[in-house]
Write an enzyme that holds these catalytic residues in place. Structure first.
Site, PDB file in Angstrom:
ATOM      1  N   ASP A   9      52.716  -0.803 -42.378  1.00 19.34           N
ATOM      2  CA  ASP A   9      53.197   0.568 -42.553  1.00 19.34           C
ATOM      3  C   ASP A   9      54.437   0.484 -43.452  1.00 19.34           C
ATOM      4  O   ASP A   9      55.017  -0.600 -43.616  1.00 19.34           O
ATOM      5  CB  ASP A   9      53.556   1.141 -41.175  1.00 19.34           C
ATOM      6  CG  ASP A   9      54.362   2.405 -41.272  1.00 19.34           C
ATOM      7  OD1 ASP A   9      53.933   3.322 -41.991  1.00 19.34           O
ATOM      8  OD2 ASP A   9      55.439   2.481 -40.625  1.00 19.34           O
ATOM      9  N   ASP A  11      57.228   3.502 -43.963  1.00 19.53           N
ATOM     10  CA  ASP A  11      58.422   4.187 -43.445  1.00 19.53           C
ATOM     11  C   ASP A  11      58.743   3.704 -42.029  1.00 19.53           C
ATOM     12  O   ASP A  11      57.928   3.857 -41.108  1.00 19.53           O
ATOM     13  CB  ASP A  11      58.212   5.702 -43.455  1.00 19.53           C
ATOM     14  CG  ASP A  11      58.101   6.232 -44.874  1.00 19.53           C
ATOM     15  OD1 ASP A  11      59.062   6.048 -45.634  1.00 19.53           O
ATOM     16  OD2 ASP A  11      57.050   6.803 -45.223  1.00 19.53           O
TER      17      ASP A  11
END
Ligand code: XBP
Ligand code: MG
Length: 241
Positions: A9, A11
């Site tokens: 991922d 953020d």
């Protein structure tokens, strides 16, 4: 099954980006002549809705419902979000965001061992490229799948399903690294074992279903540790053994 790829991922996982996103949203509101302000506590709640455009709509639904009745509201949201994206990119270019501890080391380790790497994110590919240019100076990822490239954003599994397809690997050959409950749900929805490293905005999320939850990738999260946990298929607990 041998661990063949790590799927990151962005953020909250590669970097603590959300303060830069929050500042960019607030600056975009000022530039657009809106008296909206997203405080840290409000943003913590709003972050449960993934995607910037979706978050703007959710805020309006809750706090300024009359704004949603304006003509061309979809276009207004898109324009506001485009303004925010430009402000965020400028902040990243100015050095507002750094990689979280251990991220660069783990990426270098995987690169040296020819372990494949990919990105499954809600944010735009342009934002990811700004971050990679600014913080890594290279792109070691086999593929990047961004939120607007799929039908449904996290917690739907779509970005992860698309990454598996692009890598041409089964879910059982991969490990996802996430920071949020929505990200964990997305990866698990695609059948991928998931390591969680909570970020500043996600510490109170429920991470039930994670392979393990670690405060940071530093100092202990080496590829061999992940491969061992992945092969075991069960949580070793909160910290590596
Ligand atoms: C991150 C997000 C993103 C960013 C902003 O979720 O929800 O919306 O906050 O990105 P995740 P955009 O880490 O689970 O992928 O404004 O570009 O949508
Ligand atoms: Mg995240």
């Amino acid at each position: 099954m041998t661990l063949r790829a790590l799927i990151f991922d962005v953020d909250g996982t590669l970097a603590e980006t959300e303060e830069a996103h929050r500042s960019a949203f607030n600056a975009a509101f000022v530039q657009a002549g809106l008296d909206w302000f997203w405080s840290v506590s409000l943003y913590t709640e709003l972050l449960r809705v993934t995607g910037g455009k979706e978050r703007i709509r959710e805020y309006a639904r809750r706090c300024v419902p009359e704004w949603l009745q304006l003509p061309d509201v979809d276009a207004r949201i898109r324009a506001l979000h485009a303004r925010k994206t430009a402000l965020y990119a400028a902040a990243v270019r100015a050095g507002a965001v750094q990689l979280r501890p251990g991220v660069r080391r783990l990426i270098d380790e995987c690169h040296a061992r020819r372990v494949r790497m990919a990105i499954a994110t809600t944010t735009s590919e342009a934002n990811v490229r700004e971050l990679l240019d600014g913080c890594l100076g290279a792109d070691p990822f086999d593929c990047i799948v961004a939120g607007d490239a799929v039908a449904a954003k996290k917690p739907a599994p779509d970005v992860y399903v698309a990454v598996l397809k692009r890598l041409d690997l089964s879910a059982s050959a991969c490990l996802a690294i996430e920071d949020s409950a929505a990200g964990l749900a997305a990866a698990r929805g695609a059948g991928i074992a998931t390591l969680v490293t909570p970020s500043a905005y996600t510490r109170d999320h429920d991470f039930n279903g994670a392979l393990a939850v670690v405060p940071s990738l530093e100092p202990d999260i080496h590829f061999d540790v992940l491969a061992r946990w992945h092969a075991g298929g069960t949580s070793p607990g909160a910290f590596p053994s």
